[in-house]
Design a protein around this motif. Sequence first.
Motif, mmCIF file in Angstrom:
data_model
loop_
_atom_site.group_PDB
_atom_site.id
_atom_site.type_symbol
_atom_site.label_atom_id
_atom_site.label_comp_id
_atom_site.label_asym_id
_atom_site.label_seq_id
_atom_site.Cartn_x
_atom_site.Cartn_y
_atom_site.Cartn_z
ATOM 1 N N ASN A 218 79.451 102.153 61.746
ATOM 2 C CA ASN A 218 78.016 102.187 62.040
ATOM 3 C C ASN A 218 77.277 103.174 61.147
ATOM 4 O OD1 ASN A 218 78.067 100.214 63.991
ATOM 5 N ND2 ASN A 218 78.269 101.661 65.696
ATOM 6 N N VAL A 219 77.925 104.279 60.815
ATOM 7 C CA VAL A 219 77.317 105.261 59.905
ATOM 8 C C VAL A 219 77.050 104.609 58.552
ATOM 9 C CG1 VAL A 219 77.733 107.396 58.616
ATOM 10 C CG2 VAL A 219 78.270 107.291 61.055
ATOM 11 N N VAL A 220 78.050 103.914 58.030
ATOM 12 C CA VAL A 220 77.886 103.226 56.742
ATOM 13 C C VAL A 220 76.771 102.194 56.830
ATOM 14 C CG1 VAL A 220 79.019 101.687 55.084
ATOM 15 C CG2 VAL A 220 80.267 103.633 56.041
ATOM 16 N N PHE A 221 76.740 101.446 57.931
ATOM 17 C CA PHE A 221 75.701 100.438 58.127
ATOM 18 C C PHE A 221 74.314 101.083 58.183
ATOM 19 C CE2 PHE A 221 73.061 97.743 60.893
ATOM 20 C CZ PHE A 221 73.074 96.568 60.151
ATOM 21 N N MET A 222 74.184 102.188 58.917
ATOM 22 C CA MET A 222 72.886 102.863 59.034
ATOM 23 C C MET A 222 72.413 103.438 57.700
ATOM 24 S SD MET A 222 72.946 104.801 62.741
ATOM 25 C CE MET A 222 74.537 105.588 62.592
ATOM 26 N N LEU A 223 73.352 103.940 56.909
ATOM 27 C CA LEU A 223 72.972 104.520 55.621
ATOM 28 C C LEU A 223 72.621 103.455 54.584
ATOM 29 C CD1 LEU A 223 75.555 107.426 55.322
ATOM 30 C CD2 LEU A 223 73.083 107.629 55.702
ATOM 31 N N GLN B 153 68.799 112.230 59.728
ATOM 32 C CA GLN B 153 68.902 111.659 61.071
ATOM 33 C C GLN B 153 70.310 111.134 61.339
ATOM 34 O OE1 GLN B 153 65.763 108.933 62.058
ATOM 35 N NE2 GLN B 153 66.466 108.687 64.156
ATOM 36 N N VAL B 154 70.904 110.470 60.380
ATOM 37 C CA VAL B 154 72.281 109.981 60.540
ATOM 38 C C VAL B 154 73.233 111.166 60.691
ATOM 39 C CG1 VAL B 154 74.183 108.766 59.402
ATOM 40 C CG2 VAL B 154 71.885 107.773 59.388
ATOM 41 N N LYS C 267 81.109 110.333 72.599
ATOM 42 C CA LYS C 267 80.655 108.982 72.950
ATOM 43 C C LYS C 267 79.260 108.688 72.404
ATOM 44 C CE LYS C 267 83.379 108.832 77.131
ATOM 45 N NZ LYS C 267 83.385 108.859 78.598
ATOM 46 N N ASP C 268 78.460 109.724 72.167
ATOM 47 C CA ASP C 268 77.112 109.545 71.637
ATOM 48 C C ASP C 268 77.104 109.352 70.119
ATOM 49 O OD1 ASP C 268 76.000 109.829 74.166
ATOM 50 O OD2 ASP C 268 75.709 111.998 73.935
ATOM 51 N N ARG C 269 78.186 109.745 69.451
ATOM 52 C CA ARG C 269 78.250 109.636 67.991
ATOM 53 C C ARG C 269 78.513 108.191 67.580
ATOM 54 N NH1 ARG C 269 82.779 114.022 67.862
ATOM 55 N NH2 ARG C 269 81.647 115.618 69.016
ATOM 56 N N PRO C 270 77.948 107.776 66.455
ATOM 57 C CA PRO C 270 78.238 106.427 65.967
ATOM 58 C C PRO C 270 79.652 106.370 65.386
ATOM 59 C CG PRO C 270 76.859 107.599 64.403
ATOM 60 C CD PRO C 270 77.004 108.495 65.603
ATOM 61 N N SER C 271 80.177 105.184 65.256
ATOM 62 C CA SER C 271 81.467 105.020 64.569
ATOM 63 C C SER C 271 81.216 105.126 63.067
ATOM 64 C CB SER C 271 82.065 103.655 64.900
ATOM 65 O OG SER C 271 81.231 102.630 64.380
ATOM 66 N N MET C 272 82.258 105.322 62.293
ATOM 67 C CA MET C 272 82.079 105.430 60.837
ATOM 68 C C MET C 272 81.533 104.131 60.258
ATOM 69 S SD MET C 272 82.332 108.372 59.579
ATOM 70 C CE MET C 272 82.252 107.972 57.857
ATOM 71 N N LEU D 235 66.861 103.690 63.776
ATOM 72 C CA LEU D 235 67.879 104.641 64.215
ATOM 73 C C LEU D 235 67.502 105.277 65.543
ATOM 74 C CD1 LEU D 235 68.578 106.499 60.847
ATOM 75 C CD2 LEU D 235 69.794 104.561 61.809
ATOM 76 N N PRO D 236 68.482 105.526 66.409
ATOM 77 C CA PRO D 236 68.183 106.241 67.657
ATOM 78 C C PRO D 236 67.911 107.714 67.377
ATOM 79 C CG PRO D 236 70.531 105.794 67.485
ATOM 80 C CD PRO D 236 69.875 105.124 66.314
ATOM 81 N N SER D 237 67.287 108.376 68.317
ATOM 82 C CA SER D 237 67.033 109.810 68.181
ATOM 83 C C SER D 237 68.290 110.579 68.552
ATOM 84 C CB SER D 237 65.892 110.245 69.089
ATOM 85 O OG SER D 237 64.695 109.686 68.657
ATOM 86 N N PRO D 238 68.667 111.544 67.724
ATOM 87 C CA PRO D 238 69.853 112.333 68.058
ATOM 88 C C PRO D 238 69.553 113.312 69.190
ATOM 89 C CG PRO D 238 68.879 113.117 66.015
ATOM 90 C CD PRO D 238 68.114 111.902 66.427
ATOM 91 N N LYS D 239 70.596 113.640 69.934
ATOM 92 C CA LYS D 239 70.477 114.640 70.992
ATOM 93 C C LYS D 239 70.762 116.004 70.398
ATOM 94 C CE LYS D 239 72.013 111.347 74.436
ATOM 95 N NZ LYS D 239 73.104 110.943 75.322
ATOM 96 N N LYS D 240 70.116 117.005 70.935
ATOM 97 C CA LYS D 240 70.289 118.365 70.425
ATOM 98 C C LYS D 240 71.710 118.843 70.669
ATOM 99 C CE LYS D 240 68.635 123.046 70.496
ATOM 100 N NZ LYS D 240 67.751 124.031 71.040
ATOM 101 N N SER D 241 72.270 119.495 69.672
ATOM 102 C CA SER D 241 73.586 120.091 69.814
ATOM 103 C C SER D 241 73.434 121.366 70.626
ATOM 104 C CB SER D 241 74.169 120.411 68.439
ATOM 105 O OG SER D 241 75.395 121.069 68.579
ATOM 106 N N SER D 242 74.169 121.460 71.702
ATOM 107 C CA SER D 242 74.074 122.642 72.551
ATOM 108 C C SER D 242 75.300 123.522 72.412
ATOM 109 C CB SER D 242 73.904 122.228 74.012
ATOM 110 O OG SER D 242 75.013 121.459 74.428
ATOM 111 N N PHE D 243 76.179 123.164 71.508
ATOM 112 C CA PHE D 243 77.404 123.929 71.315
ATOM 113 C C PHE D 243 77.048 125.318 70.811
ATOM 114 C CE2 PHE D 243 81.187 124.947 68.592
ATOM 115 C CZ PHE D 243 82.061 125.147 69.634
#
Length: 148
Positions: free
Chosen positions: A98-103, A80-81, A91-96, A110-118
């Motif tokens: 925040n990533v460390v904090f979430m892990l 999920q992270v 802008k939707d991505r967490p900062s590094m 944790l919020p739900s990630p948005k689908k990558s449409s790339f």
Amino acid sequence: MSIEYALDGLFSMKSDVFSFGVILLEIISGKKNRGFFHKDPYSNLIQYMWELWRDGKAMEIVDSCINDSCPANEVMRCIQVGLLCVQDNAKDRPSMSNVVFMLSNETVLLPSPKKSSFPVKNSEPDSSTTTATKCSNNVVTNTTFDGR
């Protein structure tokens, strides 16, 4: 490579977060994002993992080395992270931080990630011509000049 860099040549403050997310998902799955083929030749590892996560089947792609040695809830949190890190919009991505904090903090919701449409179009390798190594199609020539 982050989407904003690939499309527009812009490096954002969250390009490193995108790269970290790709590496995290590659480690968890044991597969490379580039050259990953599943049912759809247009899909990549990121899109496929997001679909599995959305359907509650993310553990299906986890590398057996990790699956046997790590608790499922920790693996799911890492997935999920990782998916949060590879979202299209920087802008939707967490900062590094925040990533460390979430892990490191299991109590954080944790919020739900948005689908990558790339869209990433991969061409499947031709089965009639298999080679042991893939070579670059780089046609750059380097010439060195020596004085007389």
